[in-house]
Scaffold this motif. Structure first.
Motif, mmCIF file in Angstrom:
data_model
loop_
_atom_site.group_PDB
_atom_site.id
_atom_site.type_symbol
_atom_site.label_atom_id
_atom_site.label_comp_id
_atom_site.label_asym_id
_atom_site.label_seq_id
_atom_site.Cartn_x
_atom_site.Cartn_y
_atom_site.Cartn_z
ATOM 1 N N PHE A 1 0.832 -1.206 0.000
ATOM 2 C CA PHE A 1 0.000 0.000 0.000
ATOM 3 C C PHE A 1 0.867 1.256 0.000
ATOM 4 C CE2 PHE A 1 -3.519 -2.493 2.299
ATOM 5 C CZ PHE A 1 -4.188 -2.735 1.109
ATOM 6 N N ILE A 2 1.991 1.191 0.699
ATOM 7 C CA ILE A 2 2.882 2.352 0.792
ATOM 8 C C ILE A 2 3.656 2.543 -0.494
ATOM 9 C CG2 ILE A 2 4.885 3.295 2.018
ATOM 10 C CD1 ILE A 2 3.844 1.676 4.496
ATOM 11 N N ASP A 3 4.279 1.470 -0.973
ATOM 12 C CA ASP A 3 5.064 1.515 -2.199
ATOM 13 C C ASP A 3 4.595 0.384 -3.102
ATOM 14 O OD1 ASP A 3 7.010 2.171 -4.053
ATOM 15 O OD2 ASP A 3 8.588 1.029 -3.043
ATOM 16 N N ALA A 4 3.658 0.685 -4.001
ATOM 17 C CA ALA A 4 3.053 -0.344 -4.853
ATOM 18 C C ALA A 4 4.104 -0.981 -5.761
ATOM 19 C CB ALA A 4 1.933 0.256 -5.689
ATOM 20 N N PRO A 5 4.161 -2.308 -5.776
ATOM 21 C CA PRO A 5 5.115 -2.982 -6.668
ATOM 22 C C PRO A 5 4.683 -2.820 -8.127
ATOM 23 C CG PRO A 5 3.764 -4.578 -5.498
ATOM 24 C CD PRO A 5 3.400 -3.244 -4.961
ATOM 25 N N GLU A 6 5.658 -2.922 -9.039
ATOM 26 C CA GLU A 6 5.367 -2.753 -10.460
ATOM 27 C C GLU A 6 4.577 -3.928 -11.033
ATOM 28 O OE1 GLU A 6 8.876 -1.797 -12.662
ATOM 29 O OE2 GLU A 6 9.456 -0.239 -11.253
ATOM 30 N N SER A 7 4.751 -5.117 -10.469
ATOM 31 C CA SER A 7 4.005 -6.283 -10.936
ATOM 32 C C SER A 7 3.432 -7.008 -9.716
ATOM 33 C CB SER A 7 4.901 -7.214 -11.744
ATOM 34 O OG SER A 7 5.946 -7.704 -10.935
#
Length: 187
Positions: free
Chosen positions: A84-90
């Motif tokens: 939620f804080i740092d959304a992953p690219e995949s």
């Protein structure tokens, strides 16, 4: 002769009823639930139960289970909240003993959300998808709002769920939420 036939009928009737076996109820502890997604515990086995939005029949509930060997429940919660804080690219791919789970992160009306995508029996042809969940819903499911997160490490003894319509060995038959609403993501 009539007495012998009557005796055989009685013995046959008794043996037919003796084939019914009564199963003992399994006590599941509900850690948390929000709408159609819930987390349940039995001994050291955790089950996430969800309504499958990927099927035409909205009464289809699916579940996946895992053991809390290395504090896996807390690790899964951290993995989701960090997403939620740092959304992953995949998608984040998790391999469980029976299934493959992907954590799909996306923004829904500007709010970060996560969705469980389950490849049932590790087969890419059979896919189940949960609803999109925001941070508040994830906290509720993982018991952060009601204090039941303390049950991650303790034996399952509090608030057993004994429902007459639940199966003896699965959480996938939990009663559906009556107020669940379909949420559509804005793309």
């Amino acid at each position: 002769m009539r007495k012998i036939i009557l005796l055989f009928i009685c013995l046959f009737g008794i043996s037919a009823f003796a084939q019914i076996k009564v199963l003992k109820n399994v006590t599941l502890v509900e850690i948390g639930k929000d709408n159609s997604v819930g987390l349940y515990k039995k001994d050291d086995n955790f089950t996430i139960n969800y309504q499958d939005l990927n099927t035409a029949n909205l009464n289809t509930f699916r579940s996946f289970s895992f053991q809390n060997l290395n504090k896996d429940v807390s690790g899964l919660y951290e993995l989701i909240t960090n997403g939620f804080i740092d959304a992953p690219e995949s998608n984040i791919v998790l391999e469980l003993p029976n299934d493959i789970i992907e954590l799909h992160f996306e923004k829904n009306y500007g709010t970060p959300t996560v969705q469980f995508i389950q490849y049932i029996n590790k087969n890419k042809k059979y896919v189940g998808k949960s609803q999109l969940l925001n941070k508040k819903q994830v906290d509720k499911i993982f018991g952060k709002g009601n204090g039941k997160f303390a049950l991650y490490e303790k034996p399952a003894t509090m608030n057993p769920i004994n429902s007459s319509n639940q199966s003896a060995n699965t959480a996938s038959t939990a009663n559906p939420a009556m107020n669940s609403k379909d949420k559509k993501s804005k793309k």
